[in-house]
Write a protein that holds these residues in place. Structure first.
Motif, mmCIF file in Angstrom:
data_model
loop_
_atom_site.group_PDB
_atom_site.id
_atom_site.type_symbol
_atom_site.label_atom_id
_atom_site.label_comp_id
_atom_site.label_asym_id
_atom_site.label_seq_id
_atom_site.Cartn_x
_atom_site.Cartn_y
_atom_site.Cartn_z
ATOM 1 N N LEU A 9 0.859 -1.142 -0.107
ATOM 2 C CA LEU A 9 -0.079 -0.102 -0.067
ATOM 3 C C LEU A 9 0.901 1.211 -0.173
ATOM 4 O O LEU A 9 1.912 1.440 0.315
ATOM 5 C CB LEU A 9 -0.852 0.023 1.234
ATOM 6 N N SER A 10 0.228 2.377 -0.336
ATOM 7 C CA SER A 10 0.938 3.579 -0.558
ATOM 8 C C SER A 10 -0.104 4.582 -0.543
ATOM 9 O O SER A 10 -1.344 4.284 -1.009
ATOM 10 C CB SER A 10 2.039 3.813 -1.536
ATOM 11 N N VAL A 11 -0.121 5.913 -0.073
ATOM 12 C CA VAL A 11 -1.145 6.878 -0.134
ATOM 13 C C VAL A 11 -1.658 7.059 -1.610
ATOM 14 O O VAL A 11 -2.739 7.175 -1.662
ATOM 15 C CB VAL A 11 -0.334 8.161 0.424
ATOM 16 N N GLU A 12 -0.438 7.200 -2.587
ATOM 17 C CA GLU A 12 -0.925 7.557 -3.995
ATOM 18 C C GLU A 12 -1.915 6.222 -4.246
ATOM 19 O O GLU A 12 -2.838 6.343 -5.175
ATOM 20 C CB GLU A 12 0.224 7.526 -4.756
ATOM 21 N N LYS A 13 -1.339 4.883 -4.059
ATOM 22 C CA LYS A 13 -2.342 3.709 -4.514
ATOM 23 C C LYS A 13 -3.540 3.790 -3.911
ATOM 24 O O LYS A 13 -4.635 3.573 -4.952
ATOM 25 C CB LYS A 13 -1.550 2.820 -3.924
ATOM 26 N N ILE A 14 -3.738 4.150 -2.614
ATOM 27 C CA ILE A 14 -5.069 4.484 -1.945
ATOM 28 C C ILE A 14 -5.940 5.495 -2.671
ATOM 29 O O ILE A 14 -6.965 5.364 -2.971
ATOM 30 C CB ILE A 14 -4.905 4.603 -0.561
ATOM 31 N N VAL A 58 -7.710 11.913 -2.343
ATOM 32 C CA VAL A 58 -8.449 11.993 -3.814
ATOM 33 C C VAL A 58 -8.319 13.406 -4.437
ATOM 34 O O VAL A 58 -8.138 13.535 -5.561
ATOM 35 C CB VAL A 58 -9.864 11.335 -3.555
ATOM 36 N N ARG A 59 -8.445 14.301 -3.663
ATOM 37 C CA ARG A 59 -8.747 15.831 -4.015
ATOM 38 C C ARG A 59 -7.171 16.045 -4.635
ATOM 39 O O ARG A 59 -7.182 16.501 -5.656
ATOM 40 C CB ARG A 59 -9.028 16.862 -2.942
ATOM 41 N N ALA A 60 -6.206 15.794 -3.891
ATOM 42 C CA ALA A 60 -4.814 15.820 -4.434
ATOM 43 C C ALA A 60 -4.800 15.303 -5.824
ATOM 44 O O ALA A 60 -4.052 15.779 -6.534
ATOM 45 C CB ALA A 60 -3.992 15.382 -3.437
ATOM 46 N N GLU A 61 -5.081 13.996 -5.914
ATOM 47 C CA GLU A 61 -5.127 13.224 -7.097
ATOM 48 C C GLU A 61 -5.694 13.857 -8.266
ATOM 49 O O GLU A 61 -5.019 14.026 -9.270
ATOM 50 C CB GLU A 61 -5.674 11.826 -6.848
ATOM 51 N N VAL A 62 -6.965 14.338 -7.900
ATOM 52 C CA VAL A 62 -7.782 14.982 -9.196
ATOM 53 C C VAL A 62 -6.980 16.307 -9.518
ATOM 54 O O VAL A 62 -7.017 16.535 -10.795
ATOM 55 C CB VAL A 62 -9.098 15.530 -8.537
ATOM 56 N N PHE A 63 -6.176 16.902 -8.736
ATOM 57 C CA PHE A 63 -5.771 18.208 -9.148
ATOM 58 C C PHE A 63 -3.948 18.020 -9.607
ATOM 59 O O PHE A 63 -3.361 19.054 -9.533
ATOM 60 C CB PHE A 63 -5.828 19.224 -7.846
ATOM 61 N N ARG A 64 -3.638 16.788 -9.215
ATOM 62 C CA ARG A 64 -2.099 16.521 -9.433
ATOM 63 C C ARG A 64 -1.792 17.076 -10.875
ATOM 64 O O ARG A 64 -0.427 17.544 -10.758
ATOM 65 C CB ARG A 64 -1.973 14.923 -9.521
ATOM 66 N N ALA A 65 -2.561 17.125 -11.872
ATOM 67 C CA ALA A 65 -2.088 17.740 -13.233
ATOM 68 C C ALA A 65 -2.160 19.268 -13.411
ATOM 69 O O ALA A 65 -1.873 19.792 -14.481
ATOM 70 C CB ALA A 65 -3.113 17.128 -14.270
#
Lengths: 206, 206
Positions: A9-14, A58-65
């Protein structure tokens, strides 16, 4: 020797799995997320200690780009035209990040923004608004107005090709307006640009 | 004589139960709706023949409380100031209808609007825009811009008291802007009014 079958597991994977889950189901149910990842809920919580923490990942993942504004905007040497151009680019990128995950929007807007990466995006936006000429006393108003318009536009971009079935119920004014206008992505983009023009123009001069 | 225990179904009863289900869970699962009503899915479909029809009944339920514009706006005798005032009232009521059901927004924006009662709301909006001075060739653009802003504002109104936890990550510009501004409902209302002023002003004159 047998290799462990449980995934590392990792934060990014989750975050990625949680985003995929909400994209698919519209909901973030932690037990379902743990099942998707093939782990127990308690090993999930070892990395992200609460549901709120998962939402922020999830929010950070959505705005990664999200792109950064140009250097001149960040260090205060850009002129207003450069500030306005940077603002338009930022708003479009922000819309597109949300529009790629329309079912996540309601989850994100119902939680306080605390992901440092996303607060940094808002800090960039604030710096860009200052470069574009917005007065300091109006900053939060302006951020909220733009936020609301961008979020609504992202939902609009994710809407069906035909937003209104106006022929059906015989509403002549609306039906005529629809026949005269483009559809789908082009309709959404034209309206987004028109709204940004009005808001950016008015906010910068106001 | 025993009274029948199965409830008498109606479109309105199904719409209310479906709205409550989406309010509660964020999803419209037809099997779950039937269970909530204590009926079989097939008796549901006797009243509303598809999931899309159920969505439209929910949409009509959400907008049941929308006011009509004044008679003068509808018959074309209102002046522009009356048209603008009617437009502002309509936009605020429209926001409040959505804001009362934030989890339903994503469901509604992902389906084509075909409920006659809701198409009638858009027809009223179109008539009001004409009364306020919007040119016919821009009508759909304007409807889309206002729709996007109102939907985003409804999600903003339903957001937590604290939208950004800006103290946390040390973003000085954003933190200062937040300290200077009101919070909660007052923050949302001020921003909504500012956005409506900009959009209505610009759209009417544009």
């Amino acid at each position: 020797m047998a290799r462990p079958t449980s995934p590392v597991l990792s934060v990014e994977k989750i975050a990625r799995a949680a985003l995929a889950l909400v994209d698919r189901t519209g909901e973030l149910v932690v037990g379902r997320l743990a099942r998707d990842l093939g782990v127990s809920a308690s090993s999930l919580y070892h990395h992200l200690p609460s549901k709120a923490a998962i939402v922020e990942a999830v929010r950070a993942e959505v705005f990664r780009a999200m792109p950064r504004p140009p250097e001149g905007v960040l260090d205060g040497t850009a002129d207003r035209a450069e500030g306005e151009a940077a603002l338009r680019a930022l708003l479009r990128a922000y819309r597109d990040c949300f529009a790629a995950h329309p079912r996540v929007i309601g989850l994100l807007t119902s939680h306080t923004v605390s992901a440092p990466e996303v607060l940094a995006v808002y800090d960039d936006l604030t710096a860009t608004l200052l470069a574009a000429g917005v007065r300091e006393s109006r900053l939060l108003d302006v951020v909220t107005v733009l936020d609301s318009f961008v979020i609504g536009s992202a939902l609009d971009l994710a809407a069906p090709e035909e937003v209104w079935d106006a022929e059906r119920a015989g509403h002549p004014a609306l039906a005529a307006a629809l026949r005269a206008a483009p559809r789908g992505r082009q309709r959404a983009d034209l309206a987004f640009d028109a709204g940004v023009d009005l808001l950016v123009g008015g906010l910068v001069r106001g």
